[in-house]
Design a protein around this motif. Sequence first.
Motif, PDB file in Angstrom:
ATOM      1  N   VAL A 118      -9.658  12.878  -0.217  1.00 24.64           N
ATOM      2  CA  VAL A 118      -8.823  11.805   0.296  1.00 24.64           C
ATOM      3  C   VAL A 118      -7.364  12.237   0.205  1.00 24.64           C
ATOM      4  O   VAL A 118      -6.916  12.697  -0.850  1.00 24.64           O
ATOM      5  CB  VAL A 118      -9.022  10.520  -0.547  1.00 24.64           C
ATOM      6  CG1 VAL A 118      -8.111   9.412  -0.076  1.00 24.64           C
ATOM      7  CG2 VAL A 118     -10.470  10.081  -0.520  1.00 24.64           C
ATOM      8  N   ALA A 119      -6.629  12.066   1.292  1.00 23.57           N
ATOM      9  CA  ALA A 119      -5.185  12.274   1.224  1.00 23.57           C
ATOM     10  C   ALA A 119      -4.616  11.121   0.411  1.00 23.57           C
ATOM     11  O   ALA A 119      -4.939   9.959   0.655  1.00 23.57           O
ATOM     12  CB  ALA A 119      -4.588  12.291   2.632  1.00 23.57           C
ATOM     13  N   SER A 120      -3.790  11.438  -0.593  1.00 22.28           N
ATOM     14  CA  SER A 120      -3.313  10.397  -1.509  1.00 22.28           C
ATOM     15  C   SER A 120      -1.822  10.547  -1.761  1.00 22.28           C
ATOM     16  O   SER A 120      -1.322  11.644  -1.973  1.00 22.28           O
ATOM     17  CB  SER A 120      -4.078  10.492  -2.838  1.00 22.28           C
ATOM     18  OG  SER A 120      -3.686   9.459  -3.716  1.00 22.28           O
ATOM     19  N   THR A 121      -1.137   9.420  -1.736  1.00 23.22           N
ATOM     20  CA  THR A 121       0.292   9.371  -2.023  1.00 23.22           C
ATOM     21  C   THR A 121       0.519   8.313  -3.080  1.00 23.22           C
ATOM     22  O   THR A 121      -0.104   7.252  -3.031  1.00 23.22           O
ATOM     23  CB  THR A 121       1.080   8.992  -0.748  1.00 23.22           C
ATOM     24  OG1 THR A 121       0.816   9.965   0.268  1.00 23.22           O
ATOM     25  CG2 THR A 121       2.571   8.910  -1.014  1.00 23.22           C
ATOM     26  N   MET A 122       1.399   8.602  -4.041  1.00 22.67           N
ATOM     27  CA  MET A 122       1.767   7.608  -5.039  1.00 22.67           C
ATOM     28  C   MET A 122       3.253   7.312  -4.915  1.00 22.67           C
ATOM     29  O   MET A 122       4.069   8.227  -4.825  1.00 22.67           O
ATOM     30  CB  MET A 122       1.462   8.097  -6.455  1.00 22.67           C
ATOM     31  CG  MET A 122       1.698   7.021  -7.509  1.00 22.67           C
ATOM     32  SD  MET A 122       1.360   7.574  -9.195  1.00 22.67           S
ATOM     33  CE  MET A 122      -0.402   7.870  -9.120  1.00 22.67           C
ATOM     34  N   ILE A 123       3.576   6.025  -4.904  1.00 21.47           N
ATOM     35  CA  ILE A 123       4.955   5.585  -4.748  1.00 21.47           C
ATOM     36  C   ILE A 123       5.305   4.626  -5.877  1.00 21.47           C
ATOM     37  O   ILE A 123       4.549   3.692  -6.154  1.00 21.47           O
ATOM     38  CB  ILE A 123       5.150   4.863  -3.392  1.00 21.47           C
ATOM     39  CG1 ILE A 123       4.847   5.819  -2.238  1.00 21.47           C
ATOM     40  CG2 ILE A 123       6.549   4.277  -3.272  1.00 21.47           C
ATOM     41  CD1 ILE A 123       4.799   5.158  -0.880  1.00 21.47           C
ATOM     42  N   GLY A 124       6.430   4.839  -6.519  1.00 23.07           N
ATOM     43  CA  GLY A 124       6.917   3.915  -7.537  1.00 23.07           C
ATOM     44  C   GLY A 124       7.619   2.748  -6.873  1.00 23.07           C
ATOM     45  O   GLY A 124       8.333   2.922  -5.882  1.00 23.07           O
ATOM     46  N   THR A 125       7.388   1.555  -7.401  1.00 22.14           N
ATOM     47  CA  THR A 125       8.009   0.354  -6.861  1.00 22.14           C
ATOM     48  C   THR A 125       8.460  -0.539  -8.015  1.00 22.14           C
ATOM     49  O   THR A 125       7.932  -0.441  -9.120  1.00 22.14           O
ATOM     50  CB  THR A 125       7.037  -0.402  -5.921  1.00 22.14           C
ATOM     51  OG1 THR A 125       7.725  -1.479  -5.309  1.00 22.14           O
ATOM     52  CG2 THR A 125       5.823  -0.927  -6.658  1.00 22.14           C
ATOM     53  N   SER A 126       9.410  -1.405  -7.758  1.00 21.89           N
ATOM     54  CA  SER A 126       9.947  -2.238  -8.826  1.00 21.89           C
ATOM     55  C   SER A 126       9.181  -3.537  -9.022  1.00 21.89           C
ATOM     56  O   SER A 126       9.281  -4.163 -10.077  1.00 21.89           O
ATOM     57  CB  SER A 126      11.419  -2.564  -8.553  1.00 21.89           C
ATOM     58  OG  SER A 126      11.531  -3.287  -7.345  1.00 21.89           O
ATOM     59  N   ARG A 127       8.370  -3.941  -8.030  1.00 15.60           N
ATOM     60  CA  ARG A 127       7.655  -5.220  -8.154  1.00 15.60           C
ATOM     61  C   ARG A 127       6.520  -5.259  -7.169  1.00 15.60           C
ATOM     62  O   ARG A 127       6.585  -4.660  -6.097  1.00 15.60           O
ATOM     63  CB  ARG A 127       8.629  -6.381  -7.878  1.00 15.60           C
ATOM     64  CG  ARG A 127       8.032  -7.773  -7.900  1.00 15.60           C
ATOM     65  CD  ARG A 127       8.121  -8.416  -9.244  1.00 15.60           C
ATOM     66  NE  ARG A 127       7.456  -9.674  -9.496  1.00 15.60           N
ATOM     67  CZ  ARG A 127       7.149 -10.667  -8.714  1.00 15.60           C
ATOM     68  NH1 ARG A 127       7.420 -10.620  -7.458  1.00 15.60           N
ATOM     69  NH2 ARG A 127       6.557 -11.746  -9.156  1.00 15.60           N
ATOM     70  N   LEU A 128       5.461  -5.997  -7.530  1.00 13.70           N
ATOM     71  CA  LEU A 128       4.336  -6.241  -6.631  1.00 13.70           C
ATOM     72  C   LEU A 128       4.206  -7.751  -6.424  1.00 13.70           C
ATOM     73  O   LEU A 128       5.048  -8.513  -6.889  1.00 13.70           O
ATOM     74  CB  LEU A 128       3.057  -5.626  -7.212  1.00 13.70           C
ATOM     75  CG  LEU A 128       3.098  -4.092  -7.291  1.00 13.70           C
ATOM     76  CD1 LEU A 128       1.968  -3.562  -8.154  1.00 13.70           C
ATOM     77  CD2 LEU A 128       3.054  -3.479  -5.901  1.00 13.70           C
ATOM     78  N   ALA A 129       3.172  -8.192  -5.752  1.00 13.93           N
ATOM     79  CA  ALA A 129       3.046  -9.594  -5.346  1.00 13.93           C
ATOM     80  C   ALA A 129       3.062 -10.593  -6.500  1.00 13.93           C
ATOM     81  O   ALA A 129       3.585 -11.683  -6.357  1.00 13.93           O
ATOM     82  CB  ALA A 129       1.770  -9.783  -4.521  1.00 13.93           C
ATOM     83  N   PHE A 130       2.458 -10.227  -7.629  1.00 14.47           N
ATOM     84  CA  PHE A 130       2.428 -11.097  -8.803  1.00 14.47           C
ATOM     85  C   PHE A 130       3.022 -10.336  -9.979  1.00 14.47           C
ATOM     86  O   PHE A 130       2.805  -9.123 -10.111  1.00 14.47           O
ATOM     87  CB  PHE A 130       0.995 -11.532  -9.135  1.00 14.47           C
ATOM     88  CG  PHE A 130       0.291 -12.192  -7.983  1.00 14.47           C
ATOM     89  CD1 PHE A 130       0.767 -13.379  -7.440  1.00 14.47           C
ATOM     90  CD2 PHE A 130      -0.839 -11.630  -7.431  1.00 14.47           C
ATOM     91  CE1 PHE A 130       0.126 -13.986  -6.371  1.00 14.47           C
ATOM     92  CE2 PHE A 130      -1.491 -12.222  -6.368  1.00 14.47           C
ATOM     93  CZ  PHE A 130      -1.008 -13.406  -5.832  1.00 14.47           C
ATOM     94  N   PRO A 131       3.745 -11.001 -10.857  1.00 10.69           N
ATOM     95  CA  PRO A 131       4.409 -10.302 -11.971  1.00 10.69           C
ATOM     96  C   PRO A 131       3.453  -9.499 -12.858  1.00 10.69           C
ATOM     97  O   PRO A 131       3.835  -8.472 -13.394  1.00 10.69           O
ATOM     98  CB  PRO A 131       5.062 -11.432 -12.773  1.00 10.69           C
ATOM     99  CG  PRO A 131       5.166 -12.576 -11.843  1.00 10.69           C
ATOM    100  CD  PRO A 131       4.038 -12.438 -10.859  1.00 10.69           C
TER     101      PRO A 131
END
Length: 143
Positions: A118-131
Amino acid sequence: MSSTQQVERFGVPWEETYGYVQAVQRGDTIYLSGQVAHSGTDVVAPAPVNDAGLVTDFSLMGEQLRQCYANAAELLRRFGASLDDVVEEVIYALDVDAADAAAGPVRKEAYGRPDPQVASTMIGTSRLAFPELLVEVKFVARV
């Protein structure tokens, strides 16, 4: 592109509130919306948060990832597909180090092989839909 499509939902309130489906198939491609760690309307392995709504512990990353893959597998099953048909995934994580440590074993378990194809990418983010969420995974499958 064919206008024929199939869509799938989990029936959770945020699908209607936000206005989306969990998955859509167009032709031989199935697109899954970002899957989060939920079972029904409950967050699975919710991360502890402080009074400001910030996560204080990332140790439940693996449990949340397992639920993301379980939800994806359920959606794919509805199309007659499986995780074996996934060609690409994108992992969005609040803590990339914690996600990187958990993702290898969880991904290998989910895909049932030591070298997921599987081609896979990981991205850091500051927030998702629920805390309480630590991670979200988006999938594309070909059948």
